[in-house]
Design an enzyme around this catalytic site. Structure first.
Site, PDB file in Angstrom:
ATOM      1  N   SER A  20       3.151 -38.583 -65.910  1.00 36.86           N
ATOM      2  CA  SER A  20       2.177 -38.594 -67.014  1.00 36.86           C
ATOM      3  C   SER A  20       2.912 -38.949 -68.292  1.00 36.86           C
ATOM      4  O   SER A  20       4.116 -38.661 -68.414  1.00 36.86           O
ATOM      5  CB  SER A  20       1.565 -37.196 -67.163  1.00 36.86           C
ATOM      6  OG  SER A  20       0.888 -37.071 -68.395  1.00 36.86           O
ATOM      7  N   TYR A  24       3.182 -28.121 -67.537  1.00 31.66           N
ATOM      8  CA  TYR A  24       2.764 -29.429 -67.021  1.00 31.66           C
ATOM      9  C   TYR A  24       3.733 -30.530 -67.465  1.00 31.66           C
ATOM     10  O   TYR A  24       4.243 -31.306 -66.643  1.00 31.66           O
ATOM     11  CB  TYR A  24       1.349 -29.733 -67.527  1.00 31.66           C
ATOM     12  CG  TYR A  24       0.796 -31.058 -67.067  1.00 31.66           C
ATOM     13  CD1 TYR A  24       0.328 -31.212 -65.763  1.00 31.66           C
ATOM     14  CD2 TYR A  24       0.719 -32.148 -67.935  1.00 31.66           C
ATOM     15  CE1 TYR A  24      -0.197 -32.428 -65.341  1.00 31.66           C
ATOM     16  CE2 TYR A  24       0.195 -33.363 -67.521  1.00 31.66           C
ATOM     17  CZ  TYR A  24      -0.259 -33.496 -66.220  1.00 31.66           C
ATOM     18  OH  TYR A  24      -0.772 -34.702 -65.800  1.00 31.66           O
TER      19      TYR A  24
HETATM   20  N1  LIG Z   1      -6.472 -37.173 -65.569  1.00 38.23           N
HETATM   21  C1  LIG Z   1      -5.499 -37.419 -66.443  1.00 38.23           C
HETATM   22  O1  LIG Z   1      -5.743 -37.578 -67.659  1.00 38.23           O
HETATM   23  C2  LIG Z   1      -4.080 -37.552 -65.967  1.00 38.23           C
HETATM   24  C3  LIG Z   1      -3.135 -38.076 -66.856  1.00 38.23           C
HETATM   25  C4  LIG Z   1      -1.824 -38.206 -66.449  1.00 38.23           C
HETATM   26  C5  LIG Z   1      -1.461 -37.857 -65.171  1.00 38.23           C
HETATM   27  N2  LIG Z   1      -2.406 -37.351 -64.318  1.00 38.23           N
HETATM   28  C6  LIG Z   1      -1.954 -36.992 -62.973  1.00 38.23           C
HETATM   29  O2  LIG Z   1      -2.733 -37.666 -62.019  1.00 38.23           O
HETATM   30  C7  LIG Z   1      -2.766 -36.894 -60.816  1.00 38.23           C
HETATM   31  C8  LIG Z   1      -4.211 -36.750 -60.367  1.00 38.23           C
HETATM   32  O3  LIG Z   1      -4.901 -35.966 -61.337  1.00 38.23           O
HETATM   33  P1  LIG Z   1      -6.460 -36.097 -61.614  1.00 38.23           P
HETATM   34  O4  LIG Z   1      -6.645 -36.187 -63.067  1.00 38.23           O
HETATM   35  O5  LIG Z   1      -7.046 -37.136 -60.737  1.00 38.23           O
HETATM   36  O6  LIG Z   1      -6.941 -34.632 -61.206  1.00 38.23           O
HETATM   37  P2  LIG Z   1      -7.897 -34.073 -60.077  1.00 38.23           P
HETATM   38  O7  LIG Z   1      -9.168 -34.848 -59.977  1.00 38.23           O
HETATM   39  O8  LIG Z   1      -7.968 -32.602 -60.323  1.00 38.23           O
HETATM   40  O9  LIG Z   1      -7.063 -34.363 -58.740  1.00 38.23           O
HETATM   41  C9  LIG Z   1      -5.969 -33.606 -58.374  1.00 38.23           C
HETATM   42  C10 LIG Z   1      -5.781 -33.769 -56.884  1.00 38.23           C
HETATM   43  O10 LIG Z   1      -4.625 -33.020 -56.486  1.00 38.23           O
HETATM   44  C11 LIG Z   1      -4.985 -32.287 -55.332  1.00 38.23           C
HETATM   45  N3  LIG Z   1      -4.172 -31.082 -55.207  1.00 38.23           N
HETATM   46  C12 LIG Z   1      -3.999 -30.062 -56.080  1.00 38.23           C
HETATM   47  N4  LIG Z   1      -3.223 -29.128 -55.553  1.00 38.23           N
HETATM   48  C13 LIG Z   1      -2.876 -29.553 -54.306  1.00 38.23           C
HETATM   49  C14 LIG Z   1      -2.105 -29.013 -53.251  1.00 38.23           C
HETATM   50  N5  LIG Z   1      -1.498 -27.831 -53.365  1.00 38.23           N
HETATM   51  N6  LIG Z   1      -1.968 -29.735 -52.124  1.00 38.23           N
HETATM   52  C15 LIG Z   1      -2.585 -30.933 -51.977  1.00 38.23           C
HETATM   53  N7  LIG Z   1      -3.330 -31.500 -52.933  1.00 38.23           N
HETATM   54  C16 LIG Z   1      -3.482 -30.798 -54.085  1.00 38.23           C
HETATM   55  C17 LIG Z   1      -6.468 -31.962 -55.474  1.00 38.23           C
HETATM   56  O11 LIG Z   1      -7.056 -31.786 -54.192  1.00 38.23           O
HETATM   57  P3  LIG Z   1      -7.423 -30.393 -53.508  1.00 38.23           P
HETATM   58  O12 LIG Z   1      -7.839 -29.451 -54.577  1.00 38.23           O
HETATM   59  O13 LIG Z   1      -8.520 -30.777 -52.556  1.00 38.23           O
HETATM   60  O14 LIG Z   1      -6.192 -29.974 -52.765  1.00 38.23           O
HETATM   61  C18 LIG Z   1      -6.970 -33.269 -56.067  1.00 38.23           C
HETATM   62  O15 LIG Z   1      -7.255 -34.193 -55.047  1.00 38.23           O
HETATM   63  C19 LIG Z   1      -2.075 -35.569 -61.130  1.00 38.23           C
HETATM   64  O16 LIG Z   1      -0.727 -35.612 -60.706  1.00 38.23           O
HETATM   65  C20 LIG Z   1      -2.148 -35.511 -62.647  1.00 38.23           C
HETATM   66  O17 LIG Z   1      -1.125 -34.719 -63.208  1.00 38.23           O
HETATM   67  C21 LIG Z   1      -3.698 -37.196 -64.680  1.00 38.23           C
END
Ligand SMILES: NC(=O)c1ccc[n+]([C@@H]2O[C@H](COP(=O)([O-])OP(=O)(O)OC[C@H]3O[C@@H](n4cnc5c(N)ncnc54)[C@H](OP(=O)(O)O)[C@@H]3O)[C@@H](O)[C@H]2O)c1
Length: 253
Positions: A140, A153
């Site tokens: 990120s 984070y």
């Molecule tokens: N959205 C943003 O603005 C943003 C910005 C920068 C980086 N990111 C990064 O992008 C990635 C995806 O985030 P997102 O925004 O798409 O969030 P999200 O919709 O909450 O997705 C997170 C995913 O991680 C999975 N997860 C969480 N804990 C887990 C575990 N213990 N084992 C397996 N899977 C797990 C969740 O699935 P389950 O709950 O079904 O396990 C879900 O599929 C993350 O690494 C986040 O830090 C996001």
């Protein structure tokens, strides 16, 4: 370094039951990849898989090292070699100081860092033996430098950059490419709960296109949206004490 394409094998995305991972699964499937998706929520995974014939779901918790190894072997048995592994599973838990809750750090590091290490542990021996492969870490822009409420984070995401860069160097001679992705704000279930303004926020489909474009070019560092990533990188070139003063004002709690 060889660019991995659908002809070299399948793609595996962790954390693909929602948000960026789910959008990226659809994007890669539309680009001809056979995609394995994993996460803990089985019904959400199945909903994502139902969108495309080329998406297959495998329930797995990234924090369980043995389960990750088993999932990789299940995927390879069902779909063939994994050519592209995308370590996307991640959680954001704000650090609401002055109360210092160490479990927020434990939980964040366990999923964001150890979960990624577990993916590497399962994939590296297979890819090194084949002399090819690509592993991408979803970090990120919050990993570029400290930000308000982001100690756990941001700390985990900064560690991913350092770890990813080191592994990119270590694995290069074996033909395995390591890349890092640094998204800015993306509209997903994770950011839907945020009460603060999220500058330059983009849709998950848009983020998925940008990630897939960067992966297809074998970029080592994929960051977007460009203006936000540039702004944060420029801020991070300031002397650190000046950075802390300015970044603290720039992103108020
Ligand atoms: N959205 C943003 O603005 C943003 C910005 C920068 C980086 N990111 C990064 O992008 C990635 C995806 O985030 P997102 O925004 O798409 O969030 P999200 O919709 O909450 O997705 C997170 C995913 O991680 C999975 N997860 C969480 N804990 C887990 C575990 N213990 N084992 C397996 N899977 C797990 C969740 O699935 P389950 O709950 O079904 O396990 C879900 O599929 C993350 O690494 C986040 O830090 C996001």
């Amino acid at each position: 370094m060889k660019i991995m394409t659908p002809q070299h094998g399948c793609a595996w995305i962790t954390g693909a039951s929602s948000g960026i991972g789910a959008a990226l699964a659809a994007e890669l499937a539309a680009r001809g990849w056979t995609v394995a998706i994993s996460a803990r929520r089985e019904s959400d995974l199945q909903n994502v898989a139902a969108q495309h014939d080329n998406i297959h779901s495998f329930v797995c918790d990234v924090t369980d090292r043995d389960a990750m190894a088993q999932t990789v072997s299940d995927i390879e048995a069902a779909l063939g070699p994994i050519a592209l592994g995308i370590m996307n599973a991640g959680i954001y838990l704000p650090t609401a100081l002055p109360k210092f809750d160490p479990t927020v750090f434990d939980r964040t590091f366990e999923v964001n860092l150890t979960g990624t290490v577990n993916g590497f542990a399962a994939l590296v021996p297979l890819m090194v033996a084949r002399g090819a492969g690509h592993i991408s870490l979803i970090s990120s822009v919050a990993g570029y430098g400290g930000l308000v409420t982001s100690a756990a984070y941001g700390g985990s995401k900064a560690a991913l950059f350092n770890m990813g860069e080191s592994l990119a160097m270590d694995l290069k001679p074996s033909g395995v490419h390591v890349s890092m992705v640094a998204p800015g704000f993306v509209k997903t279930p994770a950011t839907d709960v945020n009460k603060f303004p999220m500058p330059f926020i983009i849709e998950a489909d848009d983020a998925a296109r940008r990630i897939a474009d960067g992966l297809a070019k074998n970029k080592t560092h994929i960051s977007f949206p460009r203006r936000f990533a540039f702004l944060l990188r420029a801020l991070n070139m300031l002397p650190r004490s000046t950075y802390v003063k300015i970044a603290g004002r720039f992103m108020k709690r």
